[in-house]
Design a protein around this motif. Structure first.
Motif, short mmCIF file in Angstrom:
data_model
loop_
_atom_site.label_atom_id
_atom_site.label_comp_id
_atom_site.label_asym_id
_atom_site.label_seq_id
_atom_site.Cartn_x
_atom_site.Cartn_y
_atom_site.Cartn_z
N GLY A 86 -23.35 -0.68 -53.88
CA GLY A 86 -22.26 0.26 -54.14
C GLY A 86 -22.70 1.57 -54.76
N ARG A 87 -23.69 1.52 -55.65
CA ARG A 87 -24.13 2.73 -56.36
C ARG A 87 -25.47 3.26 -55.88
NH1 ARG A 87 -21.56 -0.46 -60.19
NH2 ARG A 87 -19.86 0.55 -61.33
N LEU A 88 -26.00 2.66 -54.83
CA LEU A 88 -27.30 3.10 -54.32
C LEU A 88 -27.15 4.27 -53.37
CD1 LEU A 88 -29.01 -0.34 -53.52
CD2 LEU A 88 -29.35 1.11 -55.54
N GLU A 89 -28.10 5.19 -53.40
CA GLU A 89 -28.16 6.28 -52.43
C GLU A 89 -28.95 5.78 -51.24
OE1 GLU A 89 -29.42 10.04 -53.93
OE2 GLU A 89 -28.61 9.66 -55.93
N ALA A 90 -28.25 5.59 -50.13
CA ALA A 90 -28.88 4.99 -48.95
C ALA A 90 -29.75 6.00 -48.21
CB ALA A 90 -27.81 4.45 -48.01
N VAL A 91 -30.87 5.52 -47.71
CA VAL A 91 -31.71 6.29 -46.80
C VAL A 91 -31.33 5.86 -45.39
CG1 VAL A 91 -34.05 6.76 -46.04
CG2 VAL A 91 -33.58 6.47 -48.47
N SER A 93 -28.41 4.92 -42.68
CA SER A 93 -27.06 4.37 -42.66
C SER A 93 -26.82 3.44 -43.84
CB SER A 93 -26.81 3.61 -41.35
OG SER A 93 -25.61 2.89 -41.40
N ARG A 94 -25.68 3.63 -44.54
CA ARG A 94 -25.33 2.73 -45.64
C ARG A 94 -25.02 1.34 -45.11
NH1 ARG A 94 -24.11 2.67 -50.83
NH2 ARG A 94 -24.58 4.89 -50.97
N ALA A 95 -24.45 1.28 -43.91
CA ALA A 95 -24.16 -0.03 -43.33
C ALA A 95 -25.44 -0.83 -43.13
CB ALA A 95 -23.43 0.13 -42.00
N ARG A 96 -26.51 -0.17 -42.69
CA ARG A 96 -27.78 -0.87 -42.51
C ARG A 96 -28.35 -1.33 -43.84
NH1 ARG A 96 -31.19 2.44 -37.82
NH2 ARG A 96 -29.68 2.10 -36.12
N LEU A 97 -28.18 -0.52 -44.87
CA LEU A 97 -28.64 -0.92 -46.19
C LEU A 97 -27.90 -2.17 -46.66
CD1 LEU A 97 -30.26 -0.48 -48.78
CD2 LEU A 97 -28.48 1.11 -49.55
N ARG A 98 -26.60 -2.23 -46.38
CA ARG A 98 -25.83 -3.41 -46.78
C ARG A 98 -26.28 -4.65 -46.01
NH1 ARG A 98 -19.98 -0.30 -47.12
NH2 ARG A 98 -20.17 0.35 -49.31
N ARG A 250 -38.46 -0.50 -46.81
CA ARG A 250 -39.56 0.45 -46.70
C ARG A 250 -39.57 1.14 -45.34
NH1 ARG A 250 -45.30 -2.30 -46.58
NH2 ARG A 250 -44.28 -3.19 -44.73
N ASN A 251 -39.25 0.42 -44.30
CA ASN A 251 -39.29 0.99 -42.95
C ASN A 251 -38.28 2.11 -42.76
OD1 ASN A 251 -41.27 -0.90 -42.27
ND2 ASN A 251 -39.74 -2.42 -41.63
N ARG A 252 -37.21 2.12 -43.56
CA ARG A 252 -36.19 3.15 -43.44
C ARG A 252 -36.68 4.51 -43.93
NH1 ARG A 252 -33.54 2.22 -39.75
NH2 ARG A 252 -32.06 3.80 -40.47
N PHE A 253 -37.80 4.52 -44.66
CA PHE A 253 -38.33 5.77 -45.21
C PHE A 253 -39.30 6.45 -44.26
CE2 PHE A 253 -36.78 3.46 -48.81
CZ PHE A 253 -36.32 4.42 -49.69
N PHE A 254 -39.52 5.86 -43.09
CA PHE A 254 -40.43 6.44 -42.12
C PHE A 254 -39.74 6.56 -40.77
CE2 PHE A 254 -43.12 4.32 -45.24
CZ PHE A 254 -44.05 5.31 -45.54
N SER A 255 -40.05 7.63 -40.06
CA SER A 255 -39.50 7.82 -38.72
C SER A 255 -40.31 7.03 -37.71
CB SER A 255 -39.52 9.31 -38.36
OG SER A 255 -40.87 9.77 -38.23
N ARG A 256 -39.87 7.06 -36.46
CA ARG A 256 -40.60 6.36 -35.41
C ARG A 256 -41.98 6.96 -35.20
NH1 ARG A 256 -36.00 5.36 -30.66
NH2 ARG A 256 -34.63 4.01 -31.93
#
Length: 264
Positions: A86-91, A93-98, A250-256
């Motif tokens: 709820g209080r996290l800044e998502a990298v 999509s927030r849905a993917r973080l959830r 971790r993978n969300r912090f890097f592009s393809r």
């Protein structure tokens, strides 16, 4: 040694506990912390939620249907997921973080609960709500905290070490190699509260499980045994959840193209 009967609390006793909340509200007002409204809402929510779950547990204890028990456990995981993110800044999509945090919480809590159920406590039947729901509640609560701490620390470490990570990538390192230190820092941060709790239990604090059993009239030695099981299972659930969150997130912090994603 005889064990005395537990002291029952009625509505009058609960009403006499209300001034404790008013003390916190008064101190917030005195120091202009702006927490008065949050404290009032929190107290009301806690009372409503606990009274409601009390009635639900009474009903579940009488029905003993395995699918209803599993449904309650799933609701607990979903609630923990939304609370953790709820209080996290998502990298990204927030849905993917959830989904990521929810999956980690489910796996960490589920594996730990299954082990405790089958090999430690030997719950019969395995879905007995009197044991399964309270134990799973403690597990999922700590897994939730581990997921939130791991995700938040991972993002902050990526921000603070951005130049270092980009330099490693430029020198040919893979995303996993470039972020190895960041991942370890996030995992360690998520585990610190649990490690601290292990270090001071019985000396600085008497945790909830042990205290509750003693107040209910249980033999203190049995209360200690249960508390040790609780501490070990919480450590396991937190470790599994934190590791899964950091490795998946971790993978969300890097592009393809294996480039570091821009962080605000």
């Amino acid at each position: 040694m005889s064990i005395e009967r537990a002291i029952d609390l009625d509505w009058i006793n609960l009403a006499m506990a209300l001034p404790l909340i008013f003390v916190a509200i008064g101190l917030s007002w005195w120091q202009r912390l702006g927490l008065g409204k949050s404290l009032i809402i929190g107290a009301i929510r806690a009372a409503v939620q606990l009274l409601l779950i009390g009635q639900i547990l009474v009903w579940l204890f009488s029905t003993e249907r395995w699918y209803l028990v599993l449904a309650v456990l799933l609701v607990m995981v979903v609630a923990a997921t939304f609370s953790a993110t709820g209080r996290l800044e998502a990298v990204g999509s927030r849905a993917r973080l959830r989904w990521l945090c929810g999956g980690a919480i489910l796996i960490g809590s589920g594996l730990t609960m299954a082990y405790v159920d089958v090999l430690v406590v030997h719950i019969t039947p395995w879905y007995d709500p009197r044991y399964l729901i309270p134990i799973f509640g403690m597990i999922v609560g700590n897994a939730m905290n581990g997921a939130a701490l791991a995700a938040e620390r991972l993002r902050s470490e990526f921000q603070s070490r951005r130049d270092e990570i980009e330099a490693c990538l430029a020198l040919g390192a893979s995303p996993a190699q470039a972020s190895a230190i960041v991942v370890r820092q996030a995992m360690q941060a998520a585990m610190i509260p649990t490690i601290n709790a292990l270090a001071v239990v019985g000396i600085v604090s008497l945790p909830g499980m042990m205290t509750g059993q003693i107040l209910a009239g249980a033999d203190p030695t049995q209360a200690v045994n249960y508390q040790l099981v609780v501490m070990f299972m919480l450590t396991s659930a937190t470790a599994i959840t934190a590791i899964l969150v950091t490795l998946w997130y971790r993978n969300r912090f890097f592009s393809r193209d294996e480039q570091l994603v821009m962080l605000d």
